[in-house]
Scaffold this active site. Structure first.
Site, PDB file in Angstrom:
ATOM      1  N   ARG A  21      39.084 -28.192  84.712  1.00 51.43           N
ATOM      2  CA  ARG A  21      39.795 -26.901  84.694  1.00 51.43           C
ATOM      3  C   ARG A  21      40.001 -26.379  86.105  1.00 51.43           C
ATOM      4  NH1 ARG A  21      36.263 -23.144  81.403  1.00 51.43           N
ATOM      5  NH2 ARG A  21      34.707 -24.393  82.466  1.00 51.43           N
ATOM      6  N   ASN A  40      38.396 -24.942  77.992  1.00 50.39           N
ATOM      7  CA  ASN A  40      37.667 -25.982  77.267  1.00 50.39           C
ATOM      8  C   ASN A  40      37.694 -25.666  75.779  1.00 50.39           C
ATOM      9  OD1 ASN A  40      36.890 -27.508  79.480  1.00 50.39           O
ATOM     10  ND2 ASN A  40      34.858 -26.619  79.637  1.00 50.39           N
TER      11      ASN A  40
END
Length: 93
Positions: A21, A40
């Protein structure tokens, strides 16, 4: 006529716990002109939502498919839509 789009991608593979990320956000900021987030998911995938110029969204998608990502990407599924807005920048969620 605006050429802005919304690209939502679901990235599967070993993409959690490897900085995926963070690197996605850094790449989106480097490309420039993109807002959205990387998140996530409970099933191990990462969801990426990017809004901005079509060309810039394609550049981010190409990076998601590339070997330059952290971890290991086994596949990416994406959908394209009109932007919804409401994002201040590119966030990690």
């Amino acid at each position: 006529m605006s050429d802005d789009v919304r690209m939502t991608a679901w990235v599967r593979g070993r993409v959690q716990g490897v900085g995926f990320r963070w690197f996605t956000r850094a790449n989106a900021l480097e490309i420039g002109g993109l807002v959205g987030f990387a998140l996530n998911l409970d099933d191990g995938r990462v969801q990426v939502v990017a809004e901005g110029a079509r060309e810039n969204c394609h550049r981010l998608l190409a990076w998601l498919h590339s070997a330059d990502t952290p971890g290991r990407v086994d596949g990416v599924t994406e959908i394209w839509a009109t932007p919804r807005g409401g994002y201040e920048g590119f966030a990690i969620r």
